[in-house]
Design a protein around this motif. Structure first.
Motif, PDB file in Angstrom:
ATOM      1  N   PHE A  63      26.245 -16.627 -83.893  1.00  0.00           N
ATOM      2  CA  PHE A  63      27.366 -17.399 -83.345  1.00  0.00           C
ATOM      3  C   PHE A  63      27.404 -18.806 -83.936  1.00  0.00           C
ATOM      4  O   PHE A  63      28.464 -19.316 -84.270  1.00  0.00           O
ATOM      5  CB  PHE A  63      27.245 -17.453 -81.819  1.00  0.00           C
ATOM      6  N   TRP A  64      26.235 -19.441 -84.076  1.00  0.00           N
ATOM      7  CA  TRP A  64      26.205 -20.795 -84.608  1.00  0.00           C
ATOM      8  C   TRP A  64      26.200 -20.819 -86.140  1.00  0.00           C
ATOM      9  O   TRP A  64      26.424 -21.877 -86.740  1.00  0.00           O
ATOM     10  CB  TRP A  64      25.014 -21.567 -84.052  1.00  0.00           C
ATOM     11  N   SER A  65      25.952 -19.709 -86.782  1.00  0.00           N
ATOM     12  CA  SER A  65      26.011 -19.659 -88.249  1.00  0.00           C
ATOM     13  C   SER A  65      27.448 -19.575 -88.751  1.00  0.00           C
ATOM     14  O   SER A  65      27.747 -20.026 -89.865  1.00  0.00           O
ATOM     15  CB  SER A  65      25.222 -18.449 -88.771  1.00  0.00           C
ATOM     16  N   ILE A  66      28.339 -19.015 -87.967  1.00  0.00           N
ATOM     17  CA  ILE A  66      29.741 -18.910 -88.394  1.00  0.00           C
ATOM     18  C   ILE A  66      30.389 -20.284 -88.550  1.00  0.00           C
ATOM     19  O   ILE A  66      31.039 -20.540 -89.572  1.00  0.00           O
ATOM     20  CB  ILE A  66      30.514 -17.992 -87.428  1.00  0.00           C
ATOM     21  N   PRO A  67      30.213 -21.219 -87.597  1.00  0.00           N
ATOM     22  CA  PRO A  67      30.764 -22.561 -87.844  1.00  0.00           C
ATOM     23  C   PRO A  67      30.110 -23.246 -89.055  1.00  0.00           C
ATOM     24  O   PRO A  67      30.763 -24.027 -89.759  1.00  0.00           O
ATOM     25  CB  PRO A  67      30.447 -23.336 -86.560  1.00  0.00           C
ATOM     26  N   ALA A  68      28.832 -22.932 -89.308  1.00  0.00           N
ATOM     27  CA  ALA A  68      28.184 -23.508 -90.483  1.00  0.00           C
ATOM     28  C   ALA A  68      28.851 -22.993 -91.757  1.00  0.00           C
ATOM     29  O   ALA A  68      29.003 -23.741 -92.729  1.00  0.00           O
ATOM     30  CB  ALA A  68      26.689 -23.175 -90.489  1.00  0.00           C
ATOM     31  N   LEU A  69      29.235 -21.721 -91.759  1.00  0.00           N
ATOM     32  CA  LEU A  69      29.954 -21.182 -92.918  1.00  0.00           C
ATOM     33  C   LEU A  69      31.306 -21.873 -93.067  1.00  0.00           C
ATOM     34  O   LEU A  69      31.718 -22.206 -94.186  1.00  0.00           O
ATOM     35  CB  LEU A  69      30.151 -19.669 -92.769  1.00  0.00           C
ATOM     36  N   ALA A  71      31.991 -24.938 -92.075  1.00  0.00           N
ATOM     37  CA  ALA A  71      31.718 -26.285 -92.581  1.00  0.00           C
ATOM     38  C   ALA A  71      31.379 -26.244 -94.063  1.00  0.00           C
ATOM     39  O   ALA A  71      31.815 -27.113 -94.835  1.00  0.00           O
ATOM     40  CB  ALA A  71      30.567 -26.909 -91.795  1.00  0.00           C
ATOM     41  N   PHE A  72      30.648 -25.232 -94.483  1.00  0.00           N
ATOM     42  CA  PHE A  72      30.320 -25.076 -95.907  1.00  0.00           C
ATOM     43  C   PHE A  72      31.583 -24.914 -96.740  1.00  0.00           C
ATOM     44  O   PHE A  72      31.730 -25.547 -97.800  1.00  0.00           O
ATOM     45  CB  PHE A  72      29.399 -23.857 -96.098  1.00  0.00           C
ATOM     46  N   THR A  73      32.489 -24.094 -96.259  1.00  0.00           N
ATOM     47  CA  THR A  73      33.722 -23.859 -97.019  1.00  0.00           C
ATOM     48  C   THR A  73      34.558 -25.131 -97.114  1.00  0.00           C
ATOM     49  O   THR A  73      35.025 -25.500 -98.206  1.00  0.00           O
ATOM     50  CB  THR A  73      34.540 -22.740 -96.340  1.00  0.00           C
ATOM     51  N   ILE A  74      34.726 -25.801 -96.006  1.00  0.00           N
ATOM     52  CA  ILE A  74      35.553 -27.025 -95.996  1.00  0.00           C
ATOM     53  C   ILE A  74      34.924 -28.111 -96.871  1.00  0.00           C
ATOM     54  O   ILE A  74      35.596 -28.710 -97.722  1.00  0.00           O
ATOM     55  CB  ILE A  74      35.744 -27.530 -94.560  1.00  0.00           C
ATOM     56  N   ILE A  75      33.650 -28.365 -96.653  1.00  0.00           N
ATOM     57  CA  ILE A  75      32.984 -29.424 -97.410  1.00  0.00           C
ATOM     58  C   ILE A  75      32.870 -29.036 -98.880  1.00  0.00           C
ATOM     59  O   ILE A  75      33.044 -29.871 -99.775  1.00  0.00           O
ATOM     60  CB  ILE A  75      31.606 -29.740 -96.804  1.00  0.00           C
ATOM     61  N   GLY A  76      32.613 -27.768 -99.140  1.00  0.00           N
ATOM     62  CA  GLY A  76      32.499 -27.308-100.525  1.00  0.00           C
ATOM     63  C   GLY A  76      33.802 -27.466-101.287  1.00  0.00           C
ATOM     64  O   GLY A  76      33.788 -27.787-102.481  1.00  0.00           O
ATOM     65  N   LEU A  77      34.911 -27.219-100.624  1.00  0.00           N
ATOM     66  CA  LEU A  77      36.196 -27.365-101.288  1.00  0.00           C
ATOM     67  C   LEU A  77      36.590 -28.829-101.454  1.00  0.00           C
ATOM     68  O   LEU A  77      37.259 -29.186-102.418  1.00  0.00           O
ATOM     69  CB  LEU A  77      37.274 -26.612-100.513  1.00  0.00           C
ATOM     70  N   SER A  78      36.201 -29.674-100.517  1.00  0.00           N
ATOM     71  CA  SER A  78      36.630 -31.074-100.583  1.00  0.00           C
ATOM     72  C   SER A  78      35.697 -31.949-101.412  1.00  0.00           C
ATOM     73  O   SER A  78      36.126 -32.986-101.915  1.00  0.00           O
ATOM     74  CB  SER A  78      36.754 -31.661 -99.186  1.00  0.00           C
ATOM     75  N   ILE A  89      22.582 -24.699 -96.860  1.00  0.00           N
ATOM     76  CA  ILE A  89      21.205 -24.539 -96.393  1.00  0.00           C
ATOM     77  C   ILE A  89      21.183 -24.161 -94.908  1.00  0.00           C
ATOM     78  O   ILE A  89      20.447 -23.257 -94.495  1.00  0.00           O
ATOM     79  CB  ILE A  89      20.387 -25.827 -96.666  1.00  0.00           C
ATOM     80  N   VAL A  90      22.012 -24.821 -94.101  1.00  0.00           N
ATOM     81  CA  VAL A  90      22.083 -24.503 -92.676  1.00  0.00           C
ATOM     82  C   VAL A  90      22.571 -23.069 -92.470  1.00  0.00           C
ATOM     83  O   VAL A  90      22.033 -22.318 -91.650  1.00  0.00           O
ATOM     84  CB  VAL A  90      23.000 -25.507 -91.939  1.00  0.00           C
ATOM     85  N   PHE A  91      23.565 -22.650 -93.242  1.00  0.00           N
ATOM     86  CA  PHE A  91      24.088 -21.299 -93.131  1.00  0.00           C
ATOM     87  C   PHE A  91      23.022 -20.262 -93.503  1.00  0.00           C
ATOM     88  O   PHE A  91      22.816 -19.283 -92.785  1.00  0.00           O
ATOM     89  CB  PHE A  91      25.328 -21.139 -94.020  1.00  0.00           C
ATOM     90  N   VAL A  92      22.343 -20.466 -94.615  1.00  0.00           N
ATOM     91  CA  VAL A  92      21.315 -19.519 -95.061  1.00  0.00           C
ATOM     92  C   VAL A  92      20.180 -19.457 -94.029  1.00  0.00           C
ATOM     93  O   VAL A  92      19.684 -18.361 -93.708  1.00  0.00           O
ATOM     94  CB  VAL A  92      20.791 -19.893 -96.463  1.00  0.00           C
TER      95      VAL A  92
END
Length: 136
Positions: A63-69, A71-78, A89-92
């Motif tokens: 449940f808490w890994s999905i928001p990390a994904l 955040a990864f997508t948003i930050i990775g794109l920006s 790292i948090v997602f993995v």
């Protein structure tokens, strides 16, 4: 007279004495089978509960890994700098924890099938008694 294992030698007992003890022996067998079934049910329920708890822990981390994904997508794109790497790292780490707790839950559930079912033991006992009765 008793045998080396402490059992009474019944070779001199009369047939009526032996037949008279059958009800008590059957009652003791039934009580022992019921106690065995209770013990098996308690152990099985405990294993099922622990397996379910490990799956709940795995679902919590998922449940808490999905928001990390997200955040990864948003930050990775920006931004192509360390912020997305931290999110990755948090997602993995979350996924690794999900895998560990899911495996622990699965192992606990597999213990359910390894234990002997008392119903099967009763069937085996009944078959043995029937085979012995057929001999006479």
């Amino acid at each position: 007279m008793s045998t080396p294992r402490g059992f009474r030698d019944r070779s001199d007992d009369s047939l009526l004495t032996l037949v008279g003890e059958v009800p008590e022996l059957v009652r003791n067998l039934v009580v022992a089978e019921i106690d065995s079934a209770k013990k098996w049910a308690k152990k099985t329920a405990k294993d099922a509960g622990m397996g379910g708890a490990w799956f709940l822990v795995a679902l919590f981390f998922l449940f808490w890994s999905i928001p990390a994904l997200g955040a990864f997508t948003i930050i990775g794109l920006s931004s192509w700098m360390p912020a997305w790497l931290a999110s990755l790292i948090v997602f993995v780490l979350g996924i690794v924890l999900v895998a560990i707790f899911a495996v622990l839950g699965l192992l606990r559930f597999k213990r359910l099938s390894r234990s002997e079912n008392p119903a099967k033991a009763i069937k085996v006992d009944a078959r043995i008694v029937k085979e012995v009765a057929d001999e006479f």
